[in-house]
Design an enzyme around this catalytic site. Structure first.
Site, short mmCIF file in Angstrom:
data_model
loop_
_atom_site.label_atom_id
_atom_site.label_comp_id
_atom_site.label_asym_id
_atom_site.label_seq_id
_atom_site.Cartn_x
_atom_site.Cartn_y
_atom_site.Cartn_z
N CYS A 128 2.48 23.28 74.27
CA CYS A 128 3.11 24.51 73.85
C CYS A 128 2.29 25.79 73.86
O CYS A 128 2.63 26.77 74.12
CB CYS A 128 3.54 24.21 72.37
SG CYS A 128 2.28 23.13 71.36
N HIS A 248 3.57 29.73 67.28
CA HIS A 248 2.26 29.69 67.58
C HIS A 248 1.84 31.08 67.90
O HIS A 248 2.36 31.79 68.42
CB HIS A 248 1.75 28.54 68.54
CG HIS A 248 1.81 27.30 68.36
ND1 HIS A 248 2.38 26.71 67.53
CD2 HIS A 248 1.81 26.16 69.20
CE1 HIS A 248 2.15 25.36 67.40
NE2 HIS A 248 1.77 25.12 68.57
C1 3JM Z 1 1.88 17.99 71.07
O1 3JM Z 1 -0.92 11.21 69.88
C2 3JM Z 1 -0.08 11.65 70.48
O2 3JM Z 1 0.90 11.11 70.88
C3 3JM Z 1 0.03 13.42 70.58
C4 3JM Z 1 1.25 13.74 70.95
C5 3JM Z 1 1.52 15.24 71.09
C6 3JM Z 1 1.14 15.82 72.37
C7 3JM Z 1 0.93 15.09 73.42
O3 3JM Z 1 -0.46 15.16 73.63
O4 3JM Z 1 1.73 14.77 74.31
C8 3JM Z 1 1.88 15.98 69.85
C9 3JM Z 1 2.12 17.22 69.95
C10 3JM Z 1 1.44 17.42 72.30
C11 3JM Z 1 1.64 17.92 73.38
O5 3JM Z 1 2.13 18.62 73.75
O6 3JM Z 1 0.49 17.81 74.40
#
Ligand code: 3JM
Length: 343
Positions: A128, A248
């Site tokens: 994001c 954000h």
């Molecule tokens: C944004 O531990 C997790 O699964 C983190 C998940 C997560 C991510 C990611 O790393 O895929 C939560 C919030 C993201 C992102 O967009 O990178």
């Protein structure tokens, strides 16, 4: 117009809910719609375009007959993407699982749509914060190559999902009632230690890596280079969670290869699809997360010269990270493919 069979994995979360809203709002050309989630959320009934859909537990057989699989993100992506690809679907994935895989295009449709053509079944949606920054940087990069960016983010709690909003709301209630605040989620659910975000700032998003940066900060560095296809584009990031529900904000310091004119930069930003300039110091106008939420565009303000370095400028960019930072960008990738008959 051709209609597509669409599956949404993670339909009940913050990003999944936004997918459903946007599919309706944008008249996305779907035929069959299958809502998938983990066992915990199966059985829930959600309304899309006036019709009830029951959420099913995702299994390896869930993707039969599906053309487009929209994955909201999380660890579930990695598990199910191979089954969806095997079934012949194109997966557009919001998680970080596949973003840096050389076989997986990493796409912001306004920045690098042509890279979609290299896909082998999976297309990744950037993080994001990366998307929102790239939206402000692309029109400027087209004026003069960017050598280096130093960015600090101010990331809303809903970036950690619906639970982030619940946690902030609960803590505000506790604090105002004079009770100790309880913390269960932030900075990251996967680690044992948690801090309150209400009336606080947490300079950790995702886990720490060996170089003392967080994984979220590394995502911004690597993903930006991949999206711009420019290894010389250096990024240094500090990612901070703030007690904001949604949108954000990012303070971005940008060093260009040659000098630019502020008026020309403003003009390029304003002309860029998906970007609005909100920058009037006399009227005290600048983007703020309270006012950019549930909007599709990213908003840029506070554009000014950094006199401490040649060819260097500062700006402030704010965008709804669940919309442009996640669900909208994903849906736009599918829309570009449909428009160009790439699917
Ligand atoms: C944004 O531990 C997790 O699964 C983190 C998940 C997560 C991510 C990611 O790393 O895929 C939560 C919030 C993201 C992102 O967009 O990178």
């Amino acid at each position: 117009m051709k209609k597509y069979n669409v599956a949404i994995l993670g339909a009940t979360g913050a990003v999944g809910t936004e997918f459903l809203k946007l599919i309706e709002e944008r008249n996305f050309p779907f035929n069959k719609l299958r809502l998938l989630a983990s066992k915990r959320s199966a059985g829930k009934v959600l309304k899309v375009c006036g019709k009830d859909y029951t959420v099913e537990e995702a299994t390896k057989d869930s993707f039969k007959g599906i053309d487009i699989a929209l994955f909201a993100g999380g660890s579930i992506s990695k598990e199910f993407a191979p089954y969806a690809v095997q079934a012949g679907a194109v997966v557009i994935d919001n998680s970080s699982a596949f973003r840096m895989d050389p076989d997986v295009p990493l796409i912001v449709p306004e920045v690098n749509p042509e890279a979609i053509l290299g896909h082998k079944g999976i297309i990744a949606n950037p993080n994001c914060s990366t998307i929102i920054m790239c939206m402000a940087l692309k029109p400027l990069y087209d004026l003069a190559k960017i050598k280096r960016v130093v960015v600090s983010t101010y990331q809303a709690v809903s970036g950690a999902g619906k639970e982030g909003i619940e946690e902030l709301e609960r803590q505000v209630g506790e604090y105002v009632a004079g009770k100790p605040m309880t913390a269960e989620l932030l900075p990251t659910g996967s680690m044992p230690k948690h801090y309150p975000i209400a009336f606080n700032l947490i300079p950790q998003i995702d886990i720490f890596l060996e170089d003392l940066y967080t994984k979220e900060e590394l995502k911004m560095v690597n993903e930006t280079q991949k999206i711009f296809n420019d290894k010389n584009f250096k990024v240094s990031a500090t990612c901070v969670r703030v007690p904001v529900y949604r949108s954000h904000s990012e303070s971005v310091n940008i060093e260009f290869e040659h000098d630019l004119d502020l008026a020309e930069m403003r003009k390029a930003l304003a002309a860029f699809p998906g970007v609005q300039v909100l920058d009037d110091t006399v009227k005290q106008e600048y983007p703020m997360p309270l006012y950019t939420s549930e909007k599709n565009d990213c908003f840029v303000g506070r554009l000014r010269r950094d006199d401490t370095r040649p060819n260097t400028f500062n700006l402030w960019v704010v965008g709804d990270q669940i919309r442009k930072g996640a669900a909208l960008n994903t849906l736009q990738i599918a829309e570009v493919m449909i428009k160009n008959q790439w699917i």
